[in-house]
Design an enzyme around this catalytic site. Structure first.
Site, short mmCIF file in Angstrom:
data_model
loop_
_atom_site.label_atom_id
_atom_site.label_comp_id
_atom_site.label_asym_id
_atom_site.label_seq_id
_atom_site.Cartn_x
_atom_site.Cartn_y
_atom_site.Cartn_z
N LYS A 71 0.81 -1.24 0.00
CA LYS A 71 0.00 0.00 0.00
C LYS A 71 0.84 1.29 0.00
CE LYS A 71 -4.23 -1.88 2.08
NZ LYS A 71 -5.24 -1.66 3.13
N ASP A 107 -10.41 2.55 2.18
CA ASP A 107 -10.57 1.95 3.51
C ASP A 107 -11.41 2.85 4.43
OD1 ASP A 107 -9.24 -0.46 3.09
OD2 ASP A 107 -7.28 0.37 3.63
#
Ligand SMILES: NC(=O)c1ccc[n+]([C@@H]2O[C@H](COP(=O)([O-])OP(=O)(O)OC[C@H]3O[C@@H](n4cnc5c(N)ncnc54)[C@H](OP(=O)(O)O)[C@@H]3O)[C@@H](O)[C@H]2O)c1
Length: 278
Positions: A71, A107
């Site tokens: 990420k 997220d």
């Protein structure tokens, strides 16, 4: 589903990636909507990340999800990233468009959507939130709560330095409290969120004293394996509304699917049952 030559392609890059639920999740939606497309697990070693990303773009992929450990690398590798991903410091969704890799992070969106779907009566202004942990997921949760308008966020994590670094790096009303949080640190809170890996299968359980939490405050555990953690069981026993972690994972997948495959997918009970039967 039998693919045509024009099938749309996407996938998830991770290392390892075999445990990922994302191929089953996107596969369910592709089948449900009868889409000519595929979503593949893409095991990519950390040192090969940029090369693999360029190759997927060259192969005509619509985009990819990015999971651990890539990420932060994805943030650096994208041609542009949206403001939320920049604040979180990580990219989990990439769209290839006109030869460019466009990065975003869903997220925070997934966290909040699941909270709102699970507890429609939850209000951001009900009180401060207490966030346990200061890792990658905690940053996404903190950004979600700041943007939702929560009046304050108290970070509790075992490393005082990490708690202070998280609190000072975001643009909201964040403070730090002791680990484990004493009952007084939970007073007047509207929400308690666990973002530590405690409670996950293979990890010690998270045991904190919930006696200071006001009646009506919600407890959200983003750990989803197991679905019912010791924290959630204790919260339910005390009468608190409890939210499990699976829905965050499902909702964070929606923006990518919509961009790559052109259909807004839904998170339903049938989808949850399908994934829990995995
Ligand atoms: N539901 C979802 O969609 C979703 C999304 C993302 C993550 N998650 C889950 O969230 C959890 C955290 O993920 P992450 O990516 O944020 O991981 P991470 O960056 O490694 O952060 C883990 C956090 O847990 C703390 N921690 C670990 N072991 C501990 C212990 N024994 N005692 C106290 N604190 C401890 C760490 O503290 P230190 O900094 O002191 O090590 C850190 O604050 C994982 O279980 C992951 O599966 C769920």
């Amino acid at each position: 589903m039998i693919l045509s030559g024009a099938a749309r392609l996407a996938g998830v890059m991770g290392w390892p990636v075999a445990h990922s639920l994302s191929p089953r999740l996107h596969g369910y939606w592709l089948r449900h909507h009868g889409i000519d497309g595929a979503y593949l697990p893409l095991p990519v070693r950390p040192e090969a990340f940029e090369r693999a990303l360029d190759s997927l773009a060259a192969l005509g992929f619509r985009g990819v999800n990015v999971t651990l450990p890539h990420k932060p690398a994805a943030l650096a590798a994208c041609d542009s990233v949206d403001a939320v991903a920049a604040r979180i410091g990580a990219v989990n969704t990439i769209v290839f468009e006109d030869g460019k890799a466009l990065g975003s992070n869903s997220d925070a969106y997934g966290f909040l959507e699941h909270l709102r779907q699970s507890l429609p009566a939850w209000r951001a202004d009900a009180g401060p939130a207490v966030v346990l942990g200061a890792g990658g997921a905690a940053r996404a949760v903190a950004v979600a709560l700041i943007d939702a308008g929560v009046p304050g966020i108290r970070i509790a994590t075992r490393s005082a330095e990490r708690a202070a670094a998280l609190a000072s790096s975001l643009d909201g009303t964040l403070s730090t409290v002791a680990w484990p949080p004493p009952p007084a640190a939970l007073a007047d809170a509207g929400l308690l969120v666990n973002t530590t890996s405690l409670g996950m299968t293979g990890q010690p359980p998270l045991t904190i004293d919930l006696s200071g939490l006001p009646a009506g405050a919600a407890v959200y555990d983003i750990v989803y394996n197991p679905l019912e953690t010791a924290l959630l069981a204790e919260a339910r026993r005390r009468g608190h509304p409890a939210v499990d972690g699976l829905g965050m994972l499902l909702h964070q997948a929606r923006p990518g699917f919509a961009r790559w495959f052109g259909v807004e997918p839904e998170v339903t009970e049938d989808l949850r049952r399908f994934l829990l039967g995995a």
